[in-house]
Design a protein around this motif. Structure first.
Motif, PDB file in Angstrom:
ATOM      1  N   ASP A   1     -18.735  14.418   1.741  1.00 11.36           N
ATOM      2  CA  ASP A   1     -17.922  15.279   0.880  1.00 11.36           C
ATOM      3  C   ASP A   1     -16.913  16.073   1.693  1.00 11.36           C
ATOM      4  O   ASP A   1     -15.802  16.334   1.216  1.00 11.36           O
ATOM      5  CB  ASP A   1     -18.828  16.240   0.098  1.00 11.36           C
ATOM      6  N   LYS A   2     -17.256  16.454   2.910  1.00 14.16           N
ATOM      7  CA  LYS A   2     -16.331  17.193   3.773  1.00 14.16           C
ATOM      8  C   LYS A   2     -15.126  16.331   4.145  1.00 14.16           C
ATOM      9  O   LYS A   2     -14.011  16.837   4.271  1.00 14.16           O
ATOM     10  CB  LYS A   2     -17.050  17.644   5.043  1.00 14.16           C
ATOM     11  N   VAL A   3     -15.366  15.053   4.320  1.00 17.13           N
ATOM     12  CA  VAL A   3     -14.275  14.138   4.653  1.00 17.13           C
ATOM     13  C   VAL A   3     -13.319  13.995   3.470  1.00 17.13           C
ATOM     14  O   VAL A   3     -12.088  14.037   3.632  1.00 17.13           O
ATOM     15  CB  VAL A   3     -14.830  12.760   5.062  1.00 17.13           C
ATOM     16  N   MET A   4     -13.869  13.852   2.269  1.00 18.72           N
ATOM     17  CA  MET A   4     -13.056  13.603   1.087  1.00 18.72           C
ATOM     18  C   MET A   4     -12.453  14.871   0.505  1.00 18.72           C
ATOM     19  O   MET A   4     -11.634  14.788  -0.414  1.00 18.72           O
ATOM     20  CB  MET A   4     -13.916  12.910   0.027  1.00 18.72           C
ATOM     21  N   LEU A   5     -12.792  16.013   1.053  1.00 21.79           N
ATOM     22  CA  LEU A   5     -12.346  17.283   0.474  1.00 21.79           C
ATOM     23  C   LEU A   5     -10.891  17.596   0.806  1.00 21.79           C
ATOM     24  O   LEU A   5     -10.177  18.173  -0.018  1.00 21.79           O
ATOM     25  CB  LEU A   5     -13.250  18.421   0.968  1.00 21.79           C
ATOM     26  N   THR A   6     -10.422  17.224   1.982  1.00 23.15           N
ATOM     27  CA  THR A   6      -9.072  17.581   2.421  1.00 23.15           C
ATOM     28  C   THR A   6      -8.220  16.328   2.606  1.00 23.15           C
ATOM     29  O   THR A   6      -8.747  15.245   2.898  1.00 23.15           O
ATOM     30  CB  THR A   6      -9.126  18.344   3.754  1.00 23.15           C
ATOM     31  N   PRO A   7      -6.879  16.483   2.480  1.00 24.51           N
ATOM     32  CA  PRO A   7      -6.003  15.324   2.713  1.00 24.51           C
ATOM     33  C   PRO A   7      -6.116  14.766   4.122  1.00 24.51           C
ATOM     34  O   PRO A   7      -6.036  13.545   4.321  1.00 24.51           O
ATOM     35  CB  PRO A   7      -4.598  15.883   2.444  1.00 24.51           C
ATOM     36  N   ALA A   8      -6.312  15.637   5.120  1.00 31.23           N
ATOM     37  CA  ALA A   8      -6.437  15.164   6.499  1.00 31.23           C
ATOM     38  C   ALA A   8      -7.678  14.278   6.660  1.00 31.23           C
ATOM     39  O   ALA A   8      -7.636  13.233   7.341  1.00 31.23           O
ATOM     40  CB  ALA A   8      -6.507  16.348   7.460  1.00 31.23           C
ATOM     41  N   GLY A   9      -8.770  14.669   6.044  1.00 32.30           N
ATOM     42  CA  GLY A   9      -9.981  13.870   6.109  1.00 32.30           C
ATOM     43  C   GLY A   9      -9.820  12.529   5.402  1.00 32.30           C
ATOM     44  O   GLY A   9     -10.263  11.485   5.900  1.00 32.30           O
ATOM     45  N   ARG A  10      -9.174  12.560   4.238  1.00 35.35           N
ATOM     46  CA  ARG A  10      -8.959  11.308   3.506  1.00 35.35           C
ATOM     47  C   ARG A  10      -8.033  10.366   4.275  1.00 35.35           C
ATOM     48  O   ARG A  10      -8.247   9.150   4.282  1.00 35.35           O
ATOM     49  CB  ARG A  10      -8.393  11.611   2.116  1.00 35.35           C
ATOM     50  N   ASN A  11      -7.006  10.934   4.913  1.00 34.52           N
ATOM     51  CA  ASN A  11      -6.088  10.086   5.684  1.00 34.52           C
ATOM     52  C   ASN A  11      -6.789   9.439   6.880  1.00 34.52           C
ATOM     53  O   ASN A  11      -6.570   8.262   7.185  1.00 34.52           O
ATOM     54  CB  ASN A  11      -4.897  10.907   6.161  1.00 34.52           C
ATOM     55  N   ALA A  12      -7.630  10.226   7.562  1.00 41.49           N
ATOM     56  CA  ALA A  12      -8.345   9.671   8.716  1.00 41.49           C
ATOM     57  C   ALA A  12      -9.337   8.597   8.271  1.00 41.49           C
ATOM     58  O   ALA A  12      -9.449   7.528   8.906  1.00 41.49           O
ATOM     59  CB  ALA A  12      -9.071  10.785   9.466  1.00 41.49           C
TER      60      ALA A  12
ATOM     61  N   LEU B   1       0.832  -1.193   0.000  1.00 45.38           N
ATOM     62  CA  LEU B   1       0.000   0.000   0.000  1.00 45.38           C
ATOM     63  C   LEU B   1       0.871   1.249   0.000  1.00 45.38           C
ATOM     64  O   LEU B   1       1.880   1.319   0.704  1.00 45.38           O
ATOM     65  CB  LEU B   1      -0.910   0.010   1.235  1.00 45.38           C
ATOM     66  N   PRO B   2       0.495   2.261  -0.786  1.00 49.13           N
ATOM     67  CA  PRO B   2       1.262   3.503  -0.775  1.00 49.13           C
ATOM     68  C   PRO B   2       1.062   4.256   0.533  1.00 49.13           C
ATOM     69  O   PRO B   2       0.121   4.017   1.286  1.00 49.13           O
ATOM     70  CB  PRO B   2       0.674   4.277  -1.965  1.00 49.13           C
ATOM     71  N   THR B   3       1.975   5.165   0.784  1.00 51.78           N
ATOM     72  CA  THR B   3       1.905   5.947   2.020  1.00 51.78           C
ATOM     73  C   THR B   3       0.764   6.948   1.952  1.00 51.78           C
ATOM     74  O   THR B   3       0.251   7.271   0.878  1.00 51.78           O
ATOM     75  CB  THR B   3       3.227   6.679   2.254  1.00 51.78           C
ATOM     76  N   CYS B   4       0.392   7.452   3.114  1.00 51.67           N
ATOM     77  CA  CYS B   4      -0.704   8.427   3.173  1.00 51.67           C
ATOM     78  C   CYS B   4      -0.249   9.785   2.620  1.00 51.67           C
ATOM     79  O   CYS B   4       0.943  10.060   2.476  1.00 51.67           O
ATOM     80  CB  CYS B   4      -1.178   8.578   4.618  1.00 51.67           C
ATOM     81  N   GLU B   5      -1.231  10.589   2.303  1.00 54.56           N
ATOM     82  CA  GLU B   5      -0.940  11.933   1.791  1.00 54.56           C
ATOM     83  C   GLU B   5      -0.341  12.799   2.904  1.00 54.56           C
ATOM     84  O   GLU B   5      -0.676  12.649   4.081  1.00 54.56           O
ATOM     85  CB  GLU B   5      -2.212  12.589   1.274  1.00 54.56           C
ATOM     86  N   GLU B   6       0.523  13.702   2.502  1.00 57.63           N
ATOM     87  CA  GLU B   6       1.071  14.651   3.462  1.00 57.63           C
ATOM     88  C   GLU B   6       0.033  15.747   3.717  1.00 57.63           C
ATOM     89  O   GLU B   6      -0.520  16.337   2.790  1.00 57.63           O
ATOM     90  CB  GLU B   6       2.359  15.260   2.926  1.00 57.63           C
TER      91      GLU B   6
ATOM     92  N   PRO C   1      -5.393  18.053  11.432  1.00 57.61           N
ATOM     93  CA  PRO C   1      -6.701  18.713  11.281  1.00 57.61           C
ATOM     94  C   PRO C   1      -7.064  19.526  12.516  1.00 57.61           C
ATOM     95  O   PRO C   1      -6.638  19.227  13.633  1.00 57.61           O
ATOM     96  CB  PRO C   1      -7.651  17.519  11.094  1.00 57.61           C
ATOM     97  N   THR C   2      -7.867  20.535  12.294  1.00 59.89           N
ATOM     98  CA  THR C   2      -8.343  21.366  13.401  1.00 59.89           C
ATOM     99  C   THR C   2      -9.665  20.821  13.928  1.00 59.89           C
ATOM    100  O   THR C   2     -10.286  19.947  13.309  1.00 59.89           O
ATOM    101  CB  THR C   2      -8.533  22.807  12.929  1.00 59.89           C
ATOM    102  N   LEU C   3     -10.082  21.362  15.077  1.00 58.52           N
ATOM    103  CA  LEU C   3     -11.347  20.922  15.667  1.00 58.52           C
ATOM    104  C   LEU C   3     -12.518  21.248  14.756  1.00 58.52           C
ATOM    105  O   LEU C   3     -13.439  20.440  14.596  1.00 58.52           O
ATOM    106  CB  LEU C   3     -11.533  21.582  17.030  1.00 58.52           C
ATOM    107  N   GLU C   4     -12.486  22.417  14.131  1.00 58.65           N
ATOM    108  CA  GLU C   4     -13.564  22.807  13.219  1.00 58.65           C
ATOM    109  C   GLU C   4     -13.636  21.890  12.007  1.00 58.65           C
ATOM    110  O   GLU C   4     -14.722  21.515  11.543  1.00 58.65           O
ATOM    111  CB  GLU C   4     -13.380  24.264  12.760  1.00 58.65           C
ATOM    112  N   GLU C   5     -12.467  21.512  11.510  1.00 58.60           N
ATOM    113  CA  GLU C   5     -12.431  20.642  10.343  1.00 58.60           C
ATOM    114  C   GLU C   5     -12.959  19.249  10.668  1.00 58.60           C
ATOM    115  O   GLU C   5     -13.764  18.690   9.909  1.00 58.60           O
ATOM    116  CB  GLU C   5     -10.995  20.551   9.820  1.00 58.60           C
ATOM    117  N   VAL C   6     -12.537  18.705  11.802  1.00 55.66           N
ATOM    118  CA  VAL C   6     -12.997  17.374  12.187  1.00 55.66           C
ATOM    119  C   VAL C   6     -14.492  17.386  12.497  1.00 55.66           C
ATOM    120  O   VAL C   6     -15.224  16.439  12.180  1.00 55.66           O
ATOM    121  CB  VAL C   6     -12.194  16.864  13.387  1.00 55.66           C
ATOM    122  N   SER C   7     -14.977  18.464  13.104  1.00 54.48           N
ATOM    123  CA  SER C   7     -16.416  18.575  13.386  1.00 54.48           C
ATOM    124  C   SER C   7     -17.217  18.639  12.095  1.00 54.48           C
ATOM    125  O   SER C   7     -18.349  18.140  12.027  1.00 54.48           O
ATOM    126  CB  SER C   7     -16.692  19.806  14.240  1.00 54.48           C
ATOM    127  N   ALA C   8     -16.646  19.245  11.064  1.00 56.16           N
ATOM    128  CA  ALA C   8     -17.346  19.366   9.780  1.00 56.16           C
ATOM    129  C   ALA C   8     -17.471  18.021   9.078  1.00 56.16           C
ATOM    130  O   ALA C   8     -18.350  17.851   8.220  1.00 56.16           O
ATOM    131  CB  ALA C   8     -16.627  20.371   8.885  1.00 56.16           C
TER     132      ALA C   8
END
Length: 274
Positions: free
Chosen positions: A150-161, A128-133, A137-144
């Motif tokens: 779509d909010k999860v897939m929008l940012t690399p942090a969301g995709r990694n989690a 498996l390839p490594t995760c995105e750099e 994530p911030t509290l607001e981002e994780v709450s979103a």
């Protein structure tokens, strides 16, 4: 039946008084039985049943085998996994003419068939390839992330989690396939597109791949038809199908998982301390 005459008795006694001549041509068990019958005949020579005591060779062989078979069974004993002497589910396996479900060789065969599957599963996790750099994530981002997939897939942090959660369910290939399709769309060189399309097909579409994603037959037929001259949008239908699968199947469990709740709680505690 009349008793043998005196001349016949003398002839019979003379004939059977030479056991050593026949004994050297017989196996030991048969020779012993042969001598025993001779002595019994000589002792009962005056009896009408004297001649009948001499048993045929075939019956002696049968009796010797009957005596030897129980002794061999007691010495060896039943093999492990046998259900009885007359059971057809015995452990005779490869030497019997009828293999049955309880045969031990089938168990070994099943174990050998499972070995490639275990190896494929291990290779899948190693390759498996490594995760995105991405920044933390911030509290607001994780709450979103709880608002929509779509909010999860929008940012690399969301995709990694989310990818970390899919790894716990052994379905990380769905996210990897979606990300590979996104990278393919960015290419403009025809040669690079063909190489990447072939790699994606071998890794996620081929039924021989340990990282195969779940697609319906219609989408597979379209991809197979277009693999002769692939474009950067050859996997669009498949990508949408996998995106929908992750949204409907994995995303609700991700929201209720300990991974997401622990991340949200740790960020909340940090914000309170700050």
């Amino acid at each position: 039946m009349p008793s043998p005459s005196q001349d016949n008795q003398q002839c019979l006694q003379k004939h059977f008084s030479r056991p050593s001549m026949w004994k050297q041509f017989l196996p030991l068990p048969r020779a012993e039985g042969y001598n025993a019958n001779i002595h019994q005949t000589m002792e009962n020579e005056g009896s009408p049943e004297a001649v009948r005591d001499v048993k045929p060779v075939g019956s002696e062989r049968t009796e010797v085998r009957k005596r030897q078979m129980p002794a061999a069974q007691e010495t060896t004993g039943p093999a492990p996994g046998q259900h009885g002497a007359g059971s057809r589910g015995s452990n005779a396996c490869c030497f019997c003419w009828c293999c049955c479900c309880s045969c031990s060789c089938l168990t070994v065969r099943n174990q050998e068939e499972q070995r490639p599957r275990r190896a494929s599963h291990e290779l899948r996790r190693e390759d498996l390839p490594t995760c995105e750099e991405s920044p933390s994530p911030t509290l607001e981002e994780v709450s979103a992330w709880a608002q929509s997939f779509d909010k999860v897939m929008l940012t690399p942090a969301g995709r990694n989690a989310f990818r970390e959660f899919l790894r716990t369910e052994f379905s990380e290939e769905n996210m990897l396939f979606w990300m590979a399709c996104e990278e393919l769309k960015k290419e403009a060189n025809k040669t690079v597109i063909e190489e990447k399309a072939r790699t994606i097909y071998e890794d996620y579409i081929s039924i021989l791949s340990p990282k195969e994603v779940s697609l319906d037959s219609r989408v597979r037929e379209v991809i197979n038809r277009n693999m002769g001259e692939p474009s950067q949008h050859i996997f669009d239908d498949a990508q949408l199908q996998i995106y929908t699968l992750m949204h409907r199947d994995s995303y609700p469990r991700f929201m209720n998982s300990a991974l997401y709740k622990d991340l949200l709680q740790s960020l909340s505690e940090k914000s309170v301390e700050a």
